[in-house]
Design a protein around this motif. Sequence first.
Motif, PDB file in Angstrom:
ATOM      1  N   GLY A  94       0.805  -1.208   0.000  1.00  0.00           N
ATOM      2  CA  GLY A  94       0.000   0.000   0.000  1.00  0.00           C
ATOM      3  C   GLY A  94       0.839   1.260   0.000  1.00  0.00           C
ATOM      4  N   ILE A 122      -1.514  -2.623   4.043  1.00  0.00           N
ATOM      5  CA  ILE A 122      -2.808  -2.539   3.360  1.00  0.00           C
ATOM      6  C   ILE A 122      -2.940  -3.784   2.484  1.00  0.00           C
ATOM      7  N   THR A 123      -4.081  -4.443   2.580  1.00  0.00           N
ATOM      8  CA  THR A 123      -4.252  -5.732   1.924  1.00  0.00           C
ATOM      9  C   THR A 123      -5.533  -5.775   1.102  1.00  0.00           C
ATOM     10  N   VAL A 124      -5.600  -6.790   0.247  1.00  0.00           N
ATOM     11  CA  VAL A 124      -6.835  -7.061  -0.479  1.00  0.00           C
ATOM     12  C   VAL A 124      -7.780  -7.727   0.509  1.00  0.00           C
ATOM     13  N   GLU A 125      -8.541  -6.908   1.202  1.00  0.00           N
ATOM     14  CA  GLU A 125      -9.457  -7.363   2.243  1.00  0.00           C
ATOM     15  C   GLU A 125      -8.712  -8.006   3.422  1.00  0.00           C
ATOM     16  N   SER A 275     -11.239  -3.234   8.048  1.00  0.00           N
ATOM     17  CA  SER A 275     -11.681  -3.356   6.661  1.00  0.00           C
ATOM     18  C   SER A 275     -12.664  -2.259   6.293  1.00  0.00           C
ATOM     19  N   ARG A 287     -12.920  -3.908  -1.730  1.00  0.00           N
ATOM     20  CA  ARG A 287     -12.071  -5.055  -1.392  1.00  0.00           C
ATOM     21  C   ARG A 287     -10.729  -4.648  -0.784  1.00  0.00           C
ATOM     22  N   THR A 288     -10.769  -3.794   0.216  1.00  0.00           N
ATOM     23  CA  THR A 288      -9.520  -3.302   0.802  1.00  0.00           C
ATOM     24  C   THR A 288      -9.636  -3.250   2.322  1.00  0.00           C
ATOM     25  N   TYR A 290      -6.764  -3.403   6.130  1.00  0.00           N
ATOM     26  CA  TYR A 290      -5.367  -3.283   6.561  1.00  0.00           C
ATOM     27  C   TYR A 290      -5.120  -4.156   7.783  1.00  0.00           C
ATOM     28  N   PRO A 314      -2.604  -3.536  -3.387  1.00  0.00           N
ATOM     29  CA  PRO A 314      -4.048  -3.562  -3.107  1.00  0.00           C
ATOM     30  C   PRO A 314      -4.769  -2.530  -3.968  1.00  0.00           C
ATOM     31  N   GLY A 318      -9.618   1.572  -3.178  1.00  0.00           N
ATOM     32  CA  GLY A 318      -9.817   1.180  -1.788  1.00  0.00           C
ATOM     33  C   GLY A 318      -8.861   1.893  -0.855  1.00  0.00           C
ATOM     34  N   GLN A 319      -7.628   2.102  -1.300  1.00  0.00           N
ATOM     35  CA  GLN A 319      -6.668   2.827  -0.462  1.00  0.00           C
ATOM     36  C   GLN A 319      -7.119   4.269  -0.230  1.00  0.00           C
TER      37      GLN A 319
END
Length: 467
Positions: A94, A122-125, A275, A287-288, A290, A314, A318-319
């Motif tokens: 991220g 920061i992640t994909v969900e 989330s 779909r983001t 952390y 990600p 979403g970020q």
Amino acid sequence: MSALKKTTRPPSAEEETRDNKQGMNMKKVLDLSSGDSHNAGVKPITFVRQVIAGCLYPSLLQSDALPPDARLRAQMLLRHFDGGSIGSYTDSCGSMYVRNTIAESISLRDGGVPSSPEQVFITVETQRGLMVMMRLLCQSEGVSAVMIPDPAPHTLARLLERMGVVPVPYRLQEQCGWSVERAELNRAIQASRGRCSPRAIYMSNPGDPTGHVQSRESIEDVIRFAADEELFLLVNEVYQNTVFADGSEFVSYKRVLAEMGAPYSERVQLASLHSLSNGIMGECGFRTGYMELVNVDQAVMLYTEVLLTGDLCPPVIGQIALDVMADPPHPGEPSYTLYTQEVASRLMTLKCNVSRAVEVINDLPGFSCLSVQSGIFLYPHLTLPHSAVTHAQSVGLLYSRRLLEDQGVCVGFSEDHTHSQSCCHFRLCVLMPSDELEEALRRLRCFHYQFLKEYCEITISAPQQSN
């Protein structure tokens, strides 16, 4: 007294005929099984979409179409994206600018407990963050396991199965408001000895789907247990912004851990997950989420980043939304009033919906529903006579399937074999416009009495009217 002896007035013949006709002509399925609040009719937070709009189409930033603070936020974000465009990749974990915003918000939330952007991923969900941690934790020989609550988020069991991790369930105490008891944690881990090796304990606070909020004392007990058993703490805190019950307050595991002091604040390893999809934002499509890691070795931090590089980065939109969630409009800024009104309105709708749904469900024979303190779900308990079991091996599956077929209401369910085969729980999302909820409750009520007649051979008589 048995729940089935309640004297709630069942639908009259005229009401049944009307409801059946409406059921046959239904055009819309009401999905109460998922937490997709926008799908249920909840509108997006205006400021979130304005900032995203400015980033997507920078020409808007040259006009007065957006409020000044939304334009300023979009301009600031674009300056920190390569090429000044959200079409470029960010770092695999991220944007460092957004990670810094999140770290500052965590420190503010926790009364000044330090938070570093290098420890925020920061992640994909949140599912992706959990998968990475499972892979890190379960490298040792033997059968790796994770302690999980019962009930747990409905996607958790599938995730563990996918990762080849054995679940070790510990039961939440429904009669005590879904509390976490140290004695039950001890029982569960002792029962796992010899067949698997628990590496971590998963907590959901506020509870999903139970809606309970852990007290500081309860969190301290869990932290001590994790320290004694050398377990990694995986904490799902995605509903932290939806606490609405009077006298309830969200306190993060990280804050309690820091305030407990040594040796716990130095030894216990923690991953906290949040989330966009859940709670007030409800931005499932972005779909983001952390993850923040605490007390984790630097080598493990680097390996976490390596595992996340497979995602490239990600979702950038979403970020942007995470940046707004972590740093909403401030007092005095043009968008502050509307933003706070929209958030407050959602919380009030949620609180009123919970109260209304609990009232209606508890009036249905066989149902028992605790009120909740947070989150967007109810988790009512249904107990039916054993005669219902003869019609299906799974009462919950039979009930939920017929409810969908007959009334177009989709609910989640889980069996409760610890009591009997005729018991089950249902997962009902109640974050939706009030008129949608009323329609769902009307259909549920109509179906329930029909189900009792058909499968349980029970007809509840109307109560006698007093003179």
